[in-house]
Design an enzyme around this catalytic site. Structure first.
Site, PDB file in Angstrom:
ATOM      1  N   CYS A  74      33.034  78.058 -19.374  1.00 16.43           N
ATOM      2  CA  CYS A  74      31.752  78.201 -20.203  1.00 16.43           C
ATOM      3  C   CYS A  74      30.335  77.658 -19.593  1.00 16.43           C
ATOM      4  O   CYS A  74      30.123  76.486 -19.456  1.00 16.43           O
ATOM      5  CB  CYS A  74      31.910  77.239 -21.548  1.00 16.43           C
ATOM      6  SG  CYS A  74      30.542  77.135 -22.760  1.00 16.43           S
TER       7      CYS A  74
ATOM      8  N   CYS B 142      28.039  75.426 -21.712  1.00 17.45           N
ATOM      9  CA  CYS B 142      28.422  74.121 -21.837  1.00 17.45           C
ATOM     10  C   CYS B 142      28.286  73.301 -20.514  1.00 17.45           C
ATOM     11  O   CYS B 142      27.883  72.238 -20.455  1.00 17.45           O
ATOM     12  CB  CYS B 142      29.889  74.129 -21.985  1.00 17.45           C
ATOM     13  SG  CYS B 142      30.640  75.103 -23.475  1.00 17.45           S
ATOM     14  N   ASP B 143      28.473  74.029 -19.327  1.00 13.41           N
ATOM     15  CA  ASP B 143      28.463  73.383 -18.191  1.00 13.41           C
ATOM     16  C   ASP B 143      27.547  73.739 -17.235  1.00 13.41           C
ATOM     17  O   ASP B 143      27.474  72.914 -15.983  1.00 13.41           O
ATOM     18  CB  ASP B 143      29.930  73.449 -17.613  1.00 13.41           C
ATOM     19  CG  ASP B 143      31.036  72.875 -18.317  1.00 13.41           C
ATOM     20  OD1 ASP B 143      30.742  72.000 -19.200  1.00 13.41           O
ATOM     21  OD2 ASP B 143      31.888  73.440 -18.553  1.00 13.41           O
TER      22      ASP B 143
END
Length: 317
Positions: free
Chosen positions: A145, A148-149
């Site tokens: 992701c 997300c990261d």
């Protein structure tokens, strides 16, 4: 730690107003709202209690946590809040459901639950490469992701695996943070739509490694690099990288619902204008239905919606 967990082998049949299948952000948010509405919901946690966030080290984009929070810690807070208002938790997985009759039946180990309404929040699972060290290094250089990261790889060099729209979206998004992105694809042309291909190919930070696949992931405590194999020549080269983003797809966790609910061609649960599924009284929330956003905060929002829809539906009866 607050514990209000039911052990499913203590009874053969348990009747409930509402059962929530899944314990990620969608399921536990639904539990919070349903519990506050005095529905006393039962949350069946599944094989991975807490959902995909359990595999996430640092969550920095969830509102209310300016310094970030560990994924498992965030989900523990969700669970405590749900239990505080009267939700119950079953630490097991659903083996089968029967939505063809009322009340609905949900089988968990040796226990059969019946419920007037059900919320499905089983999420979706990332499709991984299946290589040694891959799972151990999730959150330590390996991710599925970028949203997300990606922030954690600012100024670094990363690799994206895949050739579809998802991979091109991941690669393009990562250019906001990283120094460079190398897309590794096992064919000599992309599967992505023309507009996504053009966007990626015209980005100076993105380069492509064609006809290649990851043969080995290097590193034990932290990702160090990859061994890349050319599928045509068989030649293997070592590629040093700070991050590996696997973007070869997601699989909705809907196997137990086949033949029970209407699913789309990808296997995701379909819904109408609200969270109502094809079976009246069965609602859906989170990534098992939403394949566009796949974020904890949107999953939580869908969980709120499903709980409110379920409460309204139950009240009308």
């Amino acid at each position: 730690m607050i514990n209000n967990t039911i052990k499913p082998d203590l009874a053969l049949m348990i009747q409930k107003n509402l059962i929530i299948i899944g314990s990620g952000p969608a399921g536990l948010t639904a539990a919070i709202y349903a519990a506050r509405a005095n529905l006393r919901p039962v949350v069946i946690s599944g094989l991975q209690p807490g959902g995909q966030l359990i595999q996430t080290t640092e969550v920095e984009n969830y509102p209310g946590f300016p310094d970030g929070i560990l994924g498992p810690d965030l989900m523990e807070l969700f669970k405590k809040q749900a239990i505080r208002f009267g939700a119950e938790s079953v630490d097991s997985a659903v083996e089968a459901v029967d939505f063809s009759q009322r009340p609905f039946k949900v089988k968990v180990a040796s226990t059969d639950y019946t419920a007037r309404a059900v919320i499905i929040a089983t999420g979706a699972s990332s499709v991984w490469l299946g290589l040694p060290h891959e799972q151990e290094l999730i959150g330590h250089g390996v991710s599925s992701c970028a949203t997300c990261d990606g922030f954690f790889f600012r100024g670094k060099d990363v690799v994206v695996i895949g050739g579809g729209d998802s991979a091109m979206e991941e690669a393009t998004y990562l250019t906001k943070f990283v120094n460079s992105v190398r897309v590794v694809h096992r064919r000599k042309e992309l599967k992505a739509s023309k507009i996504m291909q053009d966007r990626a190919m015209n980005d100076p930070k993105i380069s492509f490694v064609w006809n290649s696949e990851v043969a080995e992931i290097l590193g034990e405590d932290k990702l160090k690099g990859l061994k890349i194999k050319n599928v045509e020549t068989g030649e293997t080269t070592e590629l040093k990288t700070d991050g590996l983003f696997v973007a070869i797809g997601h699989k909705p966790n809907t196997d137990i619902f086949k033949g029970q609910l209407e699913l789309d061609r990808k296997g995701y649960v379909t819904a109408g204008e609200n969270s109502q599924t094809s079976v009246e009284g069965v609602f859906v929330a989170g990534d098992v239905h939403d394949y566009h956003y796949r974020q904890a905060v949107t999953a939580a929002g869908f969980g709120c919606q499903a709980a409110m829809d379920a409460e309204k539906w139950l009240s009308s009866r």
